[in-house]
Structures are given as structure tokens and as C-alpha cells.
Write an enzyme that holds these catalytic residues in place. Structure first.
Site, PDB file in Angstrom:
ATOM      1  N   ASP A 262       0.846  -1.181   0.000  1.00  0.00           N
ATOM      2  CA  ASP A 262       0.000   0.000   0.000  1.00  0.00           C
ATOM      3  C   ASP A 262       0.892   1.246   0.000  1.00  0.00           C
ATOM      4  O   ASP A 262       2.088   1.170   0.330  1.00  0.00           O
ATOM      5  CB  ASP A 262      -0.888  -0.038   1.256  1.00  0.00           C
ATOM      6  CG  ASP A 262      -1.705   1.215   1.430  1.00  0.00           C
ATOM      7  OD1 ASP A 262      -2.476   1.560   0.526  1.00  0.00           O
ATOM      8  OD2 ASP A 262      -1.547   1.865   2.488  1.00  0.00           O
TER       9      ASP A 262
ATOM     10  N   ASP B  95      -1.620  -0.960   6.085  1.00  0.00           N
ATOM     11  CA  ASP B  95      -1.683  -0.287   7.388  1.00  0.00           C
ATOM     12  C   ASP B  95      -3.091  -0.168   7.935  1.00  0.00           C
ATOM     13  O   ASP B  95      -3.273   0.302   9.055  1.00  0.00           O
ATOM     14  CB  ASP B  95      -1.093   1.132   7.268  1.00  0.00           C
ATOM     15  CG  ASP B  95      -1.952   2.039   6.398  1.00  0.00           C
ATOM     16  OD1 ASP B  95      -2.485   3.031   6.916  1.00  0.00           O
ATOM     17  OD2 ASP B  95      -2.100   1.753   5.204  1.00  0.00           O
TER      18      ASP B  95
ATOM     19  N   ASP C 126      -0.230   5.162   0.916  1.00  0.00           N
ATOM     20  CA  ASP C 126      -0.458   6.111   2.009  1.00  0.00           C
ATOM     21  C   ASP C 126      -0.556   5.397   3.351  1.00  0.00           C
ATOM     22  O   ASP C 126      -1.359   4.483   3.534  1.00  0.00           O
ATOM     23  CB  ASP C 126      -1.754   6.898   1.771  1.00  0.00           C
ATOM     24  CG  ASP C 126      -1.687   7.750   0.518  1.00  0.00           C
ATOM     25  OD1 ASP C 126      -0.615   8.300   0.243  1.00  0.00           O
ATOM     26  OD2 ASP C 126      -2.711   7.870  -0.185  1.00  0.00           O
TER      27      ASP C 126
END
Length: 224
Positions: free
Chosen positions: A10, A173, A12
Site C-alpha cells: 500500500d 496499514d 499512504d
């Protein structure tokens, strides 16, 4: 030790702390609309579901709920214009990212990116921060009809690399990353520091949670 044939990462909250730029654009947008700024702390809690969702949250000043649609239609073009000019001016790679990528590349892992950020912002951000060339594929939020937490982007990447989902790993995240990975049949490692709306990502029960990508050396085999 894990030995996946492909690793998707991922952007961001995982590779990049993009909140400083996003917060700047939110506050500049609010100023143009004649409204008070929201500040970086609030924006940090709102990111992770794409810029449209962020703009909606900024307008109402909270995580859940919907703004007046006319307000949103007026605000979104302003934000997009601002963010196109401020995609990477303040954003930074998290500590350990360069080392983690170098380890994975050196070990022979096929790497790709899967993000909900639109391609017009993803590609310049990765290039400006000097990491785009590490990824054989970048699947952005508008690449396919569906985005995370739907498994479609992950399965698309697995097919691109010719890898079975059981041999694939996601590094993210957020709960969205965990849901997408589980639905796709991928393993999932999460970063402890990302954007998960104030919740501890451990509650989502990923396979592992780490504080830095340097720690991947203790989880992944040294050869793919």
C-alpha cells in the site's frame, strides 16, 4: 519465515506519510470556501479511503456522515486542483522504507503497489519520492472498477505476475488492507504507524504487525 512469490504494498500510511500535503490541501480548500481550517491532526484521522471521502469528512468535520451534496460538488474540484500541485511537496517516506524495499528487491521478490489513491496522484508521488522503479505494477484506486477493501485489485496484480493468491503477501496499514487481503486469499502484514482512524491495527488480526519495514528481514526469507 514467509516466502511469498509476490508482495504488494500500500502507499499512504505504509510507504508514504502523505498527510502533510493532504492537510495543506484540505485547509486551503476550506479557506477558499470561507470555512475554518481543519488542521493536520484531524486530517490524519480522516485519510485512508480516497480523496473524495476525505473531502466529505473535511466538510462535515468528522469521520462519519455526509455533507450537503452541493457543497461537496463545489469543494471536490478545488481540492483536486490543489492536490495536483501539492502531491509530494511535503510528503515523506517513512523511516525504514528504503531499507525494506532494498531487502525485498535484493531477495528477489516481485513487488507491486496497490493503493486507493487515484493514478494521477499515485504515479507522481512514487516518482518524486524516488521509489517508482521498484514496482513492476502499480494498481491505483481508479485502475479497476473496484478498489480495496474489495479483493479485485489484489487479484488483478496476482494475475499480472502469474502468482496464486496463496503465494502472495500484502503489506498495508489499515482494516481496508486486511479485508482486501483476506478476501483475496493473501497473507497480510501491517505497519503499526499508518492511517486506521485511530484504531490499533492489531485488532484486525493481520498475520503480523511491525513498526518499520526494516523488520521484514525477520519475517521474510532472504531469497524469494
Amino acid at each position: 519465515m514467509l516466502r511469498p512469490k509476490m508482495i504488494l504494498i500500500d502507499v499512504d500510511g505504509t510507504l508514504v506519510d502523505s498527510v502533510p500535503d493532504l492537510a495543506f490541501c484540505v485547509d486551503a480548500m476550506m479557506e477558499r470556501l470561507g470555512r475554518p481550517p481543519r488542521g493536520e491532526e484531524a486530517v490524519r484521522n480522516w485519510v485512508g479511503n480516497g480523496v473524495e471521502r476525505l473531502v466529505r469528512r473535511a466538510l462535515i468535520g468528522q469521520l462519519d456522515g455526509e455533507p450537503d451534496e452541493a457543497d461537496f460538488e463545489a469543494a471536490l474540484p478545488i481540492f483536486l486542483e490543489l492536490y495536483a500541485e501539492n502531491t509530494s511537496k511535503r510528503s515523506v517516506l517513512y523511516p525504514g522504507v528504503i531499507e525494506g524495499i532494498a531487502f525485498m528487491k535484493g531477495a528477489g521478490y516481485q513487488l507491486g503497489c496497490v493503493t486507493n489513491k487515484a493514478a494521477q496522484f499515485t504515479e507522481p508521488l512514487l516518482r518524486d519520492l524516488g521509489i517508482r522503479e521498484n514496482f513492476g505494477l502499480v494498481v491505483s484506486g481508479d485502475t479497476l472498477p473496484k478498489k480495496k477493501p474489495d479483493p479485485m485489485p489484489l487479484l488483478h496484480a496476482a494475475k499480472h505476475f502469474g502468482v496464486e493468491p496463496a503465494d502472495a503477501l500484502m503489506i498495508g496499514d489499515s482494516v481496508s488492507d486486511v479485508k482486501a487481503a483476506r478476501a483475496a486469499g493473501f497473507g497480510i502484514i501491517c505497519m503499526s504507524y499508518g492511517y486506521n482512524h485511530g484504531q490499533d491495527i492489531r485488532e484486525a488480526k493481520p498475520n503480523a504487525v511491525i513498526d518499520s519495514m526494516v523488520e521484514l528481514k525477520g519475517l521474510l526469507a532472504a531469497e524469494a
